[in-house]
Design an enzyme around this catalytic site. Structure first.
Site, PDB file in Angstrom:
ATOM      1  N   ARG A 150       0.838  -1.212   0.000  1.00 17.01           N
ATOM      2  CA  ARG A 150       0.000   0.000   0.000  1.00 17.01           C
ATOM      3  C   ARG A 150       0.875   1.264   0.000  1.00 17.01           C
ATOM      4  NH1 ARG A 150      -0.781   4.792   2.270  1.00 17.01           N
ATOM      5  NH2 ARG A 150      -0.256   3.880   4.299  1.00 17.01           N
ATOM      6  N   ASP A 151       1.438   1.617   1.153  1.00  9.54           N
ATOM      7  CA  ASP A 151       2.252   2.835   1.212  1.00  9.54           C
ATOM      8  C   ASP A 151       3.413   2.736   0.224  1.00  9.54           C
ATOM      9  OD1 ASP A 151       2.809   5.354   2.137  1.00  9.54           O
ATOM     10  OD2 ASP A 151       3.380   4.778   4.162  1.00  9.54           O
TER      11      ASP A 151
ATOM     12  N   CYS B 290       4.095   9.219   0.067  1.00 11.76           N
ATOM     13  CA  CYS B 290       2.738   9.714  -0.163  1.00 11.76           C
ATOM     14  C   CYS B 290       2.732  10.662  -1.354  1.00 11.76           C
ATOM     15  CB  CYS B 290       2.236  10.440   1.079  1.00 11.76           C
ATOM     16  SG  CYS B 290       0.590  11.099   0.824  1.00 11.76           S
TER      17      CYS B 290
ATOM     18  N   HIS C  51       5.229   4.548  12.632  1.00  5.47           N
ATOM     19  CA  HIS C  51       5.322   4.496  11.167  1.00  5.47           C
ATOM     20  C   HIS C  51       6.317   5.572  10.721  1.00  5.47           C
ATOM     21  CE1 HIS C  51       3.200   4.213   7.101  1.00  5.47           C
ATOM     22  NE2 HIS C  51       3.765   5.410   6.989  1.00  5.47           N
TER      23      HIS C  51
ATOM     24  N   ASN D 222       9.225   4.263   3.195  1.00  2.00           N
ATOM     25  CA  ASN D 222       9.171   3.859   4.596  1.00  2.00           C
ATOM     26  C   ASN D 222      10.534   3.293   4.988  1.00  2.00           C
ATOM     27  OD1 ASN D 222       6.386   3.184   3.215  1.00  2.00           O
ATOM     28  ND2 ASN D 222       5.983   3.581   5.362  1.00  2.00           N
TER      29      ASN D 222
ATOM     30  N   HIS E 244       9.155   7.222   7.857  1.00  2.00           N
ATOM     31  CA  HIS E 244       9.747   7.324   6.516  1.00  2.00           C
ATOM     32  C   HIS E 244      11.181   7.802   6.683  1.00  2.00           C
ATOM     33  CE1 HIS E 244       6.277   6.764   3.757  1.00  2.00           C
ATOM     34  NE2 HIS E 244       5.645   6.900   4.904  1.00  2.00           N
TER      35      HIS E 244
HETATM   36  N1  COA Z   1     -13.287   5.436  -2.968  1.00  2.00           N
HETATM   37  C1  COA Z   1     -13.554   5.652  -4.282  1.00  2.00           C
HETATM   38  N2  COA Z   1     -13.967   6.830  -4.770  1.00  2.00           N
HETATM   39  C2  COA Z   1     -14.137   7.815  -3.887  1.00  2.00           C
HETATM   40  C3  COA Z   1     -13.878   7.660  -2.517  1.00  2.00           C
HETATM   41  C4  COA Z   1     -13.432   6.414  -2.067  1.00  2.00           C
HETATM   42  N3  COA Z   1     -13.139   6.183  -0.807  1.00  2.00           N
HETATM   43  N4  COA Z   1     -14.144   8.816  -1.896  1.00  2.00           N
HETATM   44  C5  COA Z   1     -14.553   9.671  -2.844  1.00  2.00           C
HETATM   45  N5  COA Z   1     -14.537   9.080  -4.033  1.00  2.00           N
HETATM   46  C6  COA Z   1     -14.895   9.638  -5.314  1.00  2.00           C
HETATM   47  C7  COA Z   1     -16.280  10.220  -5.326  1.00  2.00           C
HETATM   48  O1  COA Z   1     -17.209   9.222  -5.597  1.00  2.00           O
HETATM   49  C8  COA Z   1     -16.178  11.244  -6.404  1.00  2.00           C
HETATM   50  O2  COA Z   1     -16.241  10.613  -7.653  1.00  2.00           O
HETATM   51  P1  COA Z   1     -16.953  11.300  -8.880  1.00  2.00           P
HETATM   52  O3  COA Z   1     -16.265  12.626  -9.098  1.00  2.00           O
HETATM   53  O4  COA Z   1     -16.734  10.328 -10.001  1.00  2.00           O
HETATM   54  O5  COA Z   1     -18.367  11.451  -8.463  1.00  2.00           O
HETATM   55  C9  COA Z   1     -14.760  11.772  -6.252  1.00  2.00           C
HETATM   56  O6  COA Z   1     -14.043  10.740  -5.580  1.00  2.00           O
HETATM   57  C10 COA Z   1     -14.684  13.039  -5.453  1.00  2.00           C
HETATM   58  O7  COA Z   1     -15.417  12.875  -4.265  1.00  2.00           O
HETATM   59  P2  COA Z   1     -15.511  13.977  -3.152  1.00  2.00           P
HETATM   60  O8  COA Z   1     -16.304  13.452  -2.015  1.00  2.00           O
HETATM   61  O9  COA Z   1     -15.895  15.288  -3.760  1.00  2.00           O
HETATM   62  O10 COA Z   1     -14.060  13.989  -2.642  1.00  2.00           O
HETATM   63  P3  COA Z   1     -12.901  15.036  -2.901  1.00  2.00           P
HETATM   64  O11 COA Z   1     -12.733  15.404  -4.314  1.00  2.00           O
HETATM   65  O12 COA Z   1     -13.035  16.083  -1.872  1.00  2.00           O
HETATM   66  O13 COA Z   1     -11.663  14.091  -2.548  1.00  2.00           O
HETATM   67  C11 COA Z   1     -10.923  12.259  -1.211  1.00  2.00           C
HETATM   68  C12 COA Z   1     -11.466  13.631  -1.240  1.00  2.00           C
HETATM   69  C13 COA Z   1     -10.706  11.897   0.219  1.00  2.00           C
HETATM   70  C14 COA Z   1     -11.936  11.326  -1.842  1.00  2.00           C
HETATM   71  C15 COA Z   1      -9.667  12.139  -2.039  1.00  2.00           C
HETATM   72  O14 COA Z   1      -8.844  13.243  -1.820  1.00  2.00           O
HETATM   73  C16 COA Z   1      -8.899  10.874  -1.718  1.00  2.00           C
HETATM   74  O15 COA Z   1      -9.349   9.760  -1.944  1.00  2.00           O
HETATM   75  N6  COA Z   1      -7.689  11.023  -1.227  1.00  2.00           N
HETATM   76  C17 COA Z   1      -6.862   9.900  -0.914  1.00  2.00           C
HETATM   77  C18 COA Z   1      -5.544  10.350  -0.427  1.00  2.00           C
HETATM   78  C19 COA Z   1      -4.663   9.169  -0.142  1.00  2.00           C
HETATM   79  O16 COA Z   1      -4.983   8.017  -0.341  1.00  2.00           O
HETATM   80  N7  COA Z   1      -3.471   9.482   0.348  1.00  2.00           N
HETATM   81  C20 COA Z   1      -2.494   8.509   0.649  1.00  2.00           C
HETATM   82  C21 COA Z   1      -2.784   7.707   1.851  1.00  2.00           C
HETATM   83  S1  COA Z   1      -2.931   8.646   3.336  1.00  2.00           S
HETATM   84 ZN    ZN Z   2       3.562   6.456   5.205  1.00  2.00          ZN
END
Ligand code: COA
Ligand code: ZN
Length: 297
Positions: free
Chosen positions: A13-14, A238, A205, A247, A207
């Site tokens: 994952r990470d 990230c 955790h 990591n 890095h």
């Molecule tokens: N799984 C799949 N799709 C997701 C989701 C999830 N958990 N959460 C939101 N989405 C989708 C929504 O369905 C939407 O899709 P669409 O545009 O096709 O309708 C889109 O993402 C945007 O959703 P929204 O609620 O407006 O979220 P956002 O644009 O504010 O984004 C996050 C916020 C949290 C969804 C996004 O920034 C994210 O997933 N970040 C992950 C960061 C990450 O993994 N970092 C590394 C690990 S810490």
């Molecule tokens: Zn990390």
């Protein structure tokens, strides 16, 4: 008596989420099997986040479907909102690791949440997870410093840990997402978190972005921590952290701990082999020391 330190392998994952190389779903599953063959019992096997935000994790549902559940590995799914939690429950994750954030700058970029909003999201999602009878952990990201807002107060981290405890989280990880902690910070933050959240188990955790990774593992172990996140080869980082690096490498952590007499249950030779197996797939060398120098004696 030998003291046991458990490694949570976060490579799938990470590790993979930010690597320039991309593994196919089949290759991810082979990576996971190799890690299991090397003795890993608990690992982050994917994340259920927006595929647009993190394309490398878009196939996590397929990865979870392809897992060999007869091996009894505890496969952790990362989630940071309700949609992610529901997808992780559907994927039959063995544990859900919910991401809290200790800094506003990083929180808004990574998950569009302030620290308090991330704690509120956890509180809202926890009942779902408890109802599904899935063990719940949480990782507090940027717990030692935020790339956008700067210093993070240990009191903020301790307060988030206390909220996680109230939400029924069994284990809290303190994440040095951008590799800025020193061993003395590690001891201090652990002490402050223990005062505010005495009932949660702690996991650390790190890095290795600024060269203090293994020293921080040492400080954590000295402070009584016995669960450490690490990634095979030291891959990872990230996508929302500038100049992110990997990591602490599993094989480097295992070497240091086992040479000092701790027991990790990981076969060092097989872990090094797996790190080297990754190199042609990722298209670059991995960063761990042991993959270059080999074990000793
Ligand atoms: N799984 C799949 N799709 C997701 C989701 C999830 N958990 N959460 C939101 N989405 C989708 C929504 O369905 C939407 O899709 P669409 O545009 O096709 O309708 C889109 O993402 C945007 O959703 P929204 O609620 O407006 O979220 P956002 O644009 O504010 O984004 C996050 C916020 C949290 C969804 C996004 O920034 C994210 O997933 N970040 C992950 C960061 C990450 O993994 N970092 C590394 C690990 S810490
Ligand atoms: Zn990390």
């Amino acid at each position: 008596m030998t003291r046991r330190i458990d490694i949570v392998e976060v490579g799938p994952r990470d590790g993979l989420q930010n690597d320039p190389g991309t593994l196919t779903t089949e290759q991810k599953l082979e990576f996971i099997t190799r890690l299991e063959d090397a003795g890993v019992k608990r690992m982050e096997s994917g994340s259920f986040v927006s595929p647009r935000a993190v394309p490398k994790m878009a196939d996590s549902a397929e990865v979870f479907r392809g897992l060999d559940r007869t091996r009894k590995t505890r496969h952790i799914a990362l989630a940071l909102n309700e949609k992610g939690v529901r997808r992780a429950v559907d994927a039959k994750a063995d544990e859900i690791n919910f991401v809290l954030v200790a800094g506003e700058g990083f929180g808004l970029k990574n998950q569009r949440m302030t620290p308090q909003e991330s704690a509120d999201a956890l509180a809202a999602c926890a009942p779902l997870i408890h109802e599904a009878e899935i063990p719940l952990s949480a990782t507090i990201s940027v717990a030692f410093g935020d790339p956008y807002s700067g210093e993070v107060e240990p009191a903020v981290v301790a307060n988030l840990a206390a909220q996680a405890q109230r939400a029924g989280v069994a284990e809290v990880g303190l994440g040095d997402t951008i590799g800025v902690a020193t061993p003395w910070d590690v001891r201090n933050v652990i002490e402050q978190v223990r005062l505010q959240a005495p009932d949660v188990y702690l996991r650390l955790h790190f890095h290795d972005t600024r060269g203090a990774g293994l020293a921080n593992v040492f400080a954590a172990v000295e402070a009584g921590i016995d669960v450490i996140d690490a990634s095979c080869g030291g891959i990872g980082g990230c996508p929302f952290a500038p100049a992110a690096t990997g990591n602490v490498a599993t094989e480097d952590v295992v070497y240091m701990l086992e040479r000092a007499g701790f027991e990790t249950g990981i076969d060092l030779g097989k872990m090094i082999e797996t790190a080297k197996w990754l190199e042609p797939l990722l298209g670059h060398k991995v960063s761990s020391s042991l993959s270059k120098a080999g074990a000793f004696p």
